[in-house]
Structures are given as structure tokens and as C-alpha cells.
Scaffold this motif. Structure first.
Motif, PDB file in Angstrom:
ATOM      1  N   TYR A  59      -5.677 -12.097 -28.404  1.00 45.52           N
ATOM      2  CA  TYR A  59      -4.415 -12.363 -27.538  1.00 45.52           C
ATOM      3  C   TYR A  59      -4.918 -13.813 -27.052  1.00 45.52           C
ATOM      4  O   TYR A  59      -3.672 -14.753 -27.053  1.00 45.52           O
TER       5      TYR A  59
ATOM      6  N   THR B 218      -3.479  -3.442 -30.447  1.00 41.28           N
ATOM      7  CA  THR B 218      -3.544  -3.489 -29.011  1.00 41.28           C
ATOM      8  C   THR B 218      -2.657  -4.507 -28.684  1.00 41.28           C
ATOM      9  O   THR B 218      -2.058  -4.397 -27.439  1.00 41.28           O
ATOM     10  N   THR B 219      -2.498  -5.522 -29.279  1.00 41.81           N
ATOM     11  CA  THR B 219      -1.670  -6.521 -28.723  1.00 41.81           C
ATOM     12  C   THR B 219      -0.148  -6.035 -28.697  1.00 41.81           C
ATOM     13  O   THR B 219       0.783  -6.406 -27.853  1.00 41.81           O
TER      14      THR B 219
ATOM     15  N   PHE C  82       0.098  -3.652 -25.904  1.00 37.95           N
ATOM     16  CA  PHE C  82       0.334  -4.364 -24.548  1.00 37.95           C
ATOM     17  C   PHE C  82       1.624  -4.971 -24.464  1.00 37.95           C
ATOM     18  O   PHE C  82       2.326  -4.940 -23.354  1.00 37.95           O
TER      19      PHE C  82
ATOM     20  N   TYR D  53       3.964  -2.161 -23.393  1.00 35.47           N
ATOM     21  CA  TYR D  53       3.712  -1.856 -22.039  1.00 35.47           C
ATOM     22  C   TYR D  53       4.330  -2.713 -21.045  1.00 35.47           C
ATOM     23  O   TYR D  53       5.151  -2.305 -20.056  1.00 35.47           O
ATOM     24  N   SER D  54       4.102  -4.192 -21.406  1.00 35.37           N
ATOM     25  CA  SER D  54       4.586  -5.202 -20.629  1.00 35.37           C
ATOM     26  C   SER D  54       6.333  -4.925 -20.565  1.00 35.37           C
ATOM     27  O   SER D  54       6.843  -5.458 -19.547  1.00 35.37           O
TER      28      SER D  54
ATOM     29  N   SER E 182       4.210   2.386 -26.433  1.00 38.76           N
ATOM     30  CA  SER E 182       2.981   1.870 -26.091  1.00 38.76           C
ATOM     31  C   SER E 182       1.764   3.141 -26.204  1.00 38.76           C
ATOM     32  O   SER E 182       0.837   2.893 -26.882  1.00 38.76           O
TER      33      SER E 182
END
Length: 293
Positions: free
Chosen positions: A234, A249-250, A253, A256-257, A264
Motif C-alpha cells: 500500500y 488486502t488492498t 481496503f 471498505y473505503s 470487503s
């Protein structure tokens, strides 16, 4: 002495409750939400069960989430290779009692205690094409033809990430190997030398079989870390250039953002399943190989 019971069984109650409340329950809730359309636009009471729709979209979407899964698996494999092999030979070298062993051990271990974010920010500056220290040094040494766009060239970016990750992690892996080496009786090596064994023979027939426990520890830790990698990727590339370095995971993320909580949590559930399956497989395989000392 009663070997079957040393402490009352109710001593396990507190850690069991903590495990259920802070790990098991949130994990199960995450899996539940992965089967819903939960988003920033929906309330808890307005959730709708969508079955496997989120998982199907992950593997069929034009956003190519599947590449994030493959990138994660590739990162896990290669990051373990580029750390474990050099770390093993460094541990053997330092175990031989070279002068300044304590200093070298400290220098190699020091990067592993630094925060991921700080390491990423430092190396993002060092690897900058126009103003970075690395390309500046290459220019100073009149070998500017070796300059690369370390974090934006598709052919180089993953090598840069692996290099930074290895710089940080080799010392930690080496320390675990050194602990394993110190537990091997010297008489084994003396017997091997009497039989005429050279370095490679001792490594194959003495060191590696006796180091199965340490290797297993490093593999489990390395696989768990690799599958959950986030900070380094990231901070260095934010998944770029394009989506070339996106990992699970990115992607999770970003989703979710953007308020796509159901998607997510589905990605996180996939990550949980992969991590558990690979971890159990490695432990089972390595346990069969472990030498009983």
C-alpha cells in the motif's frame, strides 16, 4: 504427582471467553456479512441476503479481483524464498563464531523492528525515479544505464517490493534459525566430519533434518504474513501501476473505503480460508518430516 491435572480446568474459561468474544465471534459475523448486500447506504435492519453473489462477482468481475488473489499467492511464495534461503546461510555463517557476530546479528535484525509504514515511506523516496537515492548513486557511479522506474515499471515493480520486504524480514527469520542451530549438538557435526562430510553434506544430512522445527516456524509465520500483506504494498505502490500489484488486502481496503462492506468482508473471508488451509497443510507436511531429537 498427578500428571493428568495440574491446574483446575476452569482456568481455561477466561482465555476461552476472550477468544470467542474478540476473535471467533467477529470472524463469524464477517463471514455472515459476506453473504449480504451490506454497504454504506444500507442500515443493519435493511440488509438483504444475497447468497454467493459477492463471491461470484469477485471471481467474474471486470475489476479482476482474482488477480489480487493470484498476486497474494505469488507474493507469499516468493517472499518466503527470498528470505528463508539467505537467512539460513546467514544464520549458519554467524553461528560459526566469526568476529563481531553480535554486531552483525543486531544489524541484520534491526530492520525487522521498524514499522512497515516507515520502511515503505523511506524506500518510496529512495526508489523514486527522478529524485531517489538509488538512481542518484547509479548516476554518480557513471552507470546510469542501470536506472529503473523501480515503482512504476511493470517489469521491475514486484522485484522492488520483494527487495524491500527481504531487507526488512531476513534478520527476523535468521534469528529463529540461529535459535534452532544452537540446539543441535556439536557431536553430530564432529561425527559427520570424522566420516568425511563436507559443508554441503553436513547441511543436507545434519543441519536441515535437525532444523525442521525452525523451518516450520518460519514457513508458518512467513505464509501468514505473506497472505495478509498490506502495508508494504500500500505504501510503496498503492496497488499500482494500474492494478498490477493489488493484493487481497488492498482490494478489501478499497472496497471498505468505498462503502462496499459486503464485498470487503467476502474478500476477507476468502483470505481467511486460504490462510487457514495453507497453514494447516504446511504444519501437517512439516510435522511428518520433523526429526525426533
Amino acid at each position: 504427582m498427578n500428571k493428568k491435572r495440574i491446574y483446575p480446568q476452569w482456568f481455561l474459561l477466561v482465555p476461552l471467553v476472550l477468544y470467542i468474544v474478540f476473535f471467533l465471534f467477529p470472524g463469524l459475523m464477517g463471514v455472515f456479512y459476506s453473504f449480504t448486500d451490506w454497504s454504506s447506504r444500507s442500515s443493519v435492519n435493511g440488509l438483504h441476503f444475497v447468497g454467493l453473489a459477492n463471491y461470484i462477482e469477485i471471481f467474474t468481475s471486470n475489476k479482476d479481483y482474482a488477480s489480487g488473489i493470484s498476486n497474494t499467492l505469488v507474493f507469499t511464495i516468493i517472499s518466503n524464498i527470498v528470505k528463508i534461503i539467505p537467512a539460513l546461510f546467514l544464520a549458519i555463517l554467524l553461528q560459526e563464531g566469526i568476529k563481531g557476530k553480535g554486531l552483525y546479528r543486531t544489524l541484520f535484525y534491526l530492520p525487522s523492528i521498524l514499522p512497515f509504514v516507515i520502511i515503505g515511506l523511506v524506500f518510496k523516496s529512495v526508489l523514486n525515479y527522478n529524485t531517489g537515492l538509488l538512481n542518484g548513486v547509479l548516476e554518480f557511479l557513471h552507470i546510469g544505464f542501470l536506472k529503473q522506474k523501480w515503482l512504476s515499471d511493470l517489469n521491475v515493480v514486484w522485484k522492488s517490493i520483494f527487495g524491500v520486504d527481504a531487507w526488512r524480514g531476513i534478520g527476523y527469520v535468521m534469528t529463529i534459525f540461529m535459535a534452532g542451530l544452537s540446539a543441535i549438538p556439536k557431536s553430530y557435526y564432529e561425527a559427520a566430519e570424522i566420516d568425511g562430510a563436507n559443508f554441503w553434506a553436513k547441511l543436507r544430512y545434519v543441519t536441515l533434518p535437525m532444523m525442521t522445527g525452525s523451518i516450520m516456524i518460519n514457513l508458518v509465520f512467513g505464509i501468514t504474513y505473506g497472505l495478509k500483506v498490506f502495508d508494504i504494498v500500500y505504501v510503496l505502490t498503492n496497488g499500482g501501476p494500474g492494478h498490477a500489484t493489488e493484493v487481497l488486502t488492498t482490494y478489501a481496503f478499497q472496497l471498505y473505503s468505498n462503502g462496499q462492506y459486503g464485498m470487503s468482508t467476502a474478500l476477507n473471508a476468502i483470505l481467511l480460508i486460504i490462510t487457514a488451509a495453507v497453514g494447516i497443510l504446511v504444519v501437517k507436511v512439516m510435522s511428518r518430516q520433523e526429526v525426533q531429537q
